[in-house]
Design a protein around this motif. Structure first.
Motif, PDB file in Angstrom:
ATOM      1  N   LEU A 237       0.829  -1.204   0.000  1.00 18.44           N
ATOM      2  CA  LEU A 237       0.000   0.000   0.000  1.00 18.44           C
ATOM      3  C   LEU A 237       0.862   1.253   0.000  1.00 18.44           C
ATOM      4  O   LEU A 237       2.073   1.191   0.210  1.00 18.44           O
ATOM      5  CB  LEU A 237      -0.969  -0.002   1.190  1.00 18.44           C
ATOM      6  CG  LEU A 237      -0.525  -0.638   2.514  1.00 18.44           C
ATOM      7  CD1 LEU A 237       0.442   0.248   3.219  1.00 18.44           C
ATOM      8  CD2 LEU A 237      -1.725  -0.934   3.386  1.00 18.44           C
ATOM      9  N   ASN A 238       0.213   2.367  -0.273  1.00 19.43           N
ATOM     10  CA  ASN A 238       0.946   3.629  -0.365  1.00 19.43           C
ATOM     11  C   ASN A 238       1.541   4.062   0.971  1.00 19.43           C
ATOM     12  O   ASN A 238       2.668   4.549   1.044  1.00 19.43           O
ATOM     13  CB  ASN A 238       0.018   4.740  -0.868  1.00 19.43           C
ATOM     14  CG  ASN A 238      -0.294   4.623  -2.338  1.00 19.43           C
ATOM     15  OD1 ASN A 238      -0.071   3.584  -2.941  1.00 19.43           O
ATOM     16  ND2 ASN A 238      -0.813   5.679  -2.925  1.00 19.43           N
TER      17      ASN A 238
ATOM     18  N   VAL B 235      -3.153  -2.293  -2.780  1.00 16.00           N
ATOM     19  CA  VAL B 235      -4.253  -1.457  -2.297  1.00 16.00           C
ATOM     20  C   VAL B 235      -4.106  -0.033  -2.804  1.00 16.00           C
ATOM     21  O   VAL B 235      -3.042   0.579  -2.679  1.00 16.00           O
ATOM     22  CB  VAL B 235      -4.304  -1.443  -0.758  1.00 16.00           C
ATOM     23  CG1 VAL B 235      -5.504  -0.622  -0.270  1.00 16.00           C
ATOM     24  CG2 VAL B 235      -4.389  -2.862  -0.215  1.00 16.00           C
ATOM     25  N   GLY B 236      -5.194   0.503  -3.378  1.00 16.28           N
ATOM     26  CA  GLY B 236      -5.297   1.933  -3.635  1.00 16.28           C
ATOM     27  C   GLY B 236      -4.655   2.425  -4.911  1.00 16.28           C
ATOM     28  O   GLY B 236      -4.408   1.681  -5.854  1.00 16.28           O
ATOM     29  N   ASN B 237      -4.391   3.729  -4.917  1.00 13.65           N
ATOM     30  CA  ASN B 237      -3.987   4.487  -6.095  1.00 13.65           C
ATOM     31  C   ASN B 237      -2.632   4.107  -6.670  1.00 13.65           C
ATOM     32  O   ASN B 237      -1.722   3.732  -5.935  1.00 13.65           O
ATOM     33  CB  ASN B 237      -3.911   5.971  -5.738  1.00 13.65           C
ATOM     34  CG  ASN B 237      -5.194   6.698  -6.059  1.00 13.65           C
ATOM     35  OD1 ASN B 237      -5.749   6.541  -7.133  1.00 13.65           O
ATOM     36  ND2 ASN B 237      -5.666   7.496  -5.120  1.00 13.65           N
TER      37      ASN B 237
ATOM     38  N   LEU C  11      -5.980  -7.102  -6.731  1.00 23.48           N
ATOM     39  CA  LEU C  11      -6.089  -5.656  -6.899  1.00 23.48           C
ATOM     40  C   LEU C  11      -7.244  -5.182  -6.027  1.00 23.48           C
ATOM     41  O   LEU C  11      -8.400  -5.502  -6.293  1.00 23.48           O
ATOM     42  CB  LEU C  11      -6.340  -5.306  -8.369  1.00 23.48           C
ATOM     43  CG  LEU C  11      -5.344  -5.908  -9.367  1.00 23.48           C
ATOM     44  CD1 LEU C  11      -5.759  -5.574 -10.801  1.00 23.48           C
ATOM     45  CD2 LEU C  11      -3.939  -5.422  -9.092  1.00 23.48           C
ATOM     46  N   CYS C  12      -6.932  -4.430  -4.994  1.00 22.67           N
ATOM     47  CA  CYS C  12      -7.929  -4.037  -4.007  1.00 22.67           C
ATOM     48  C   CYS C  12      -8.186  -2.541  -4.090  1.00 22.67           C
ATOM     49  O   CYS C  12      -7.286  -1.729  -3.844  1.00 22.67           O
ATOM     50  CB  CYS C  12      -7.428  -4.419  -2.611  1.00 22.67           C
ATOM     51  SG  CYS C  12      -8.623  -4.155  -1.291  1.00 22.67           S
ATOM     52  N   GLY C  13      -9.409  -2.167  -4.463  1.00 29.74           N
ATOM     53  CA  GLY C  13      -9.741  -0.755  -4.596  1.00 29.74           C
ATOM     54  C   GLY C  13      -9.168  -0.128  -5.831  1.00 29.74           C
ATOM     55  O   GLY C  13      -8.982   1.090  -5.888  1.00 29.74           O
TER      56      GLY C  13
ATOM     57  N   SER D 102      -5.950   6.282 -10.480  1.00 29.89           N
ATOM     58  CA  SER D 102      -7.192   5.561 -10.782  1.00 29.89           C
ATOM     59  C   SER D 102      -8.349   5.958  -9.868  1.00 29.89           C
ATOM     60  O   SER D 102      -9.462   6.215 -10.349  1.00 29.89           O
ATOM     61  CB  SER D 102      -6.948   4.047 -10.698  1.00 29.89           C
ATOM     62  OG  SER D 102      -6.381   3.687  -9.448  1.00 29.89           O
ATOM     63  N   THR D 103      -8.117   6.009  -8.556  1.00 26.23           N
ATOM     64  CA  THR D 103      -9.206   6.359  -7.638  1.00 26.23           C
ATOM     65  C   THR D 103      -9.670   7.787  -7.873  1.00 26.23           C
ATOM     66  O   THR D 103     -10.877   8.074  -7.908  1.00 26.23           O
ATOM     67  CB  THR D 103      -8.755   6.186  -6.176  1.00 26.23           C
ATOM     68  OG1 THR D 103      -8.381   4.823  -5.958  1.00 26.23           O
ATOM     69  CG2 THR D 103      -9.880   6.551  -5.216  1.00 26.23           C
TER      70      THR D 103
END
Length: 354
Positions: A79-80, A135-137, A164-166, A212-213
């Motif tokens: 994750l970020n 996770v995430g962007n 790929l989550c979110g 993407s988000t």
């Protein structure tokens, strides 16, 4: 068991990477890079290599530990940041589900760097994690998508799975589990909530082009404006360097120095909305009496601020990611799971009808 030239059974020889390379008509280095997910090969080359791996039973021999059921008992989550409430809550969901399934969690952070994410996935694969959950962007250009697709195939070949989550899928032929939430739909709904209350000049704060988000949320905002017949005004869309409270405050304070031609603000997440609110208060503007305000995520500090926002099922995202990765209904890696979780508006006291 193999036979010698006289037809006498002899001990089976373990298939080597050299055998795979010879069968596929490529170099040993090419096979190694493709199986390691580090080589942006052409589809034809990758297909030949994976066919040779299958025909020669190389995956079974080389990855006997993974395919025999002797797994590493670990789940990797990439994750970020571990500071952001969004990532922290998703990670908590992964941890909770992993613990119930007797798995340990390995956590890697990327700071939003696509290169660092690719390197972390490669490392987690080397650690033989049962699943690698992203996770995430991320800014996903063609090079990134190609390389991550290679990693997905490499993980699948070793008995693991990319999740790929979110974030959206990488493509129809990539063996990756996808667990999303209705990102665009949530933004459309909360923008429509403002429009239904009579607002037409709605400032959007927190756009991050290419992520993407962020792109999903601003699409929902624009679609809602179009549905209500409100002209799109690019001047009402403010970019930020991050989705942190400090950036929401800084961008809003700068905008207020030149214009107050709006009646409502949509903060791209609750942290941005909190920064926006601070700038409004310092300007002498009250929420919601003077300016209505909404956010996204329904994480702290939304409830404390009485903020109308979009609820995202963060922990369920993480738990679902683990469940889908470990409970694969099909042994065919070309048929991974894809789940889209719903979002909904949480109405509090930050929107006034005009």
């Amino acid at each position: 068991m193999a036979q010698d030239s006289a037809g006498t059974p002899s001990p089976a020889r373990r298939t080597t990477i050299r055998d795979v390379a010879a069968a596929a008509g490529v170099s040993i280095a090419t096979v190694s890079r493709i199986l390691g997910g580090t080589y942006p090969s052409s589809p034809a080359t990758r297909s030949r290599v994976m066919r040779a791996v299958h025909d020669l039973d190389y995956v079974v021999n080389a990855h006997a530990r993974a395919l025999s059921g002797a797994t590493s008992k670990s789940i990797a989550i990439v994750l970020n940041s571990v500071v952001s409430p969004y990532y922290a809550h998703v990670a908590q969901g992964v941890q909770t589900e992993a613990a119930q399934r007797d798995r340990l969690c390995l956590i890697g952070t990327t700071g939003g760097s696509a290169e660092r994410e690719l390197a972390t996935v490669r490392l987690m694969r080397q650690e033989s994690a049962d699943a690698v959950i992203l996770v995430g962007n991320v800014i996903a250009d063609d090079s990134y998508r190609s390389r991550m697709a290679e990693y997905a195939h490499a993980l699948a070949a070793s008995g693991s799975r990319l999740v790929l989550c979110g974030r959206p899928p990488l493509g129809p032929d990539v063996p990756a589990v996808v667990v999303e939430f209705d990102n665009t739909g949530g933004a459309h709904a909360v923008t429509s909530h403002l429009l239904s209350a009579g607002h037409r000049r709605i400032l959007y704060v927190g756009h991050r082009p290419g992520y993407s988000t962020s792109e999903g949320r601003i699409t929902g905002y624009r679609d809602a404006l179009a549905a209500f017949g409100v002209p799109h005004d690019p001047a009402l869309e403010l970019d930020t360097a991050s989705l942190a409270r400090a950036d929401g405050y800084r961008v809003m304070k700068r905008y207020l120095a030149g214009s107050t031609d709006f009646t409502a603000v949509f903060g791209a997440n609750d942290q941005i909305a909190a920064g926006v609110r601070q700038a409004l208060v310092e300007k002498g503007l009250r929420v919601p009496d003077d300016v209505s305000l909404v956010g996204y995520d329904d994480l702290p500090p939304a409830e404390d601020l009485g903020l109308t926002t979009v609820h995202v099922p963060h922990e369920e995202l993480g738990r679902t990611a683990v469940r889908l990765a470990l409970e694969r209904e099909s042994d065919d890696p070309a048929e991974p799971g894809h789940v889209v979780l719903g979002t909904h508006i949480v109405v509090r006291d930050s929107v006034r009808r005009i």
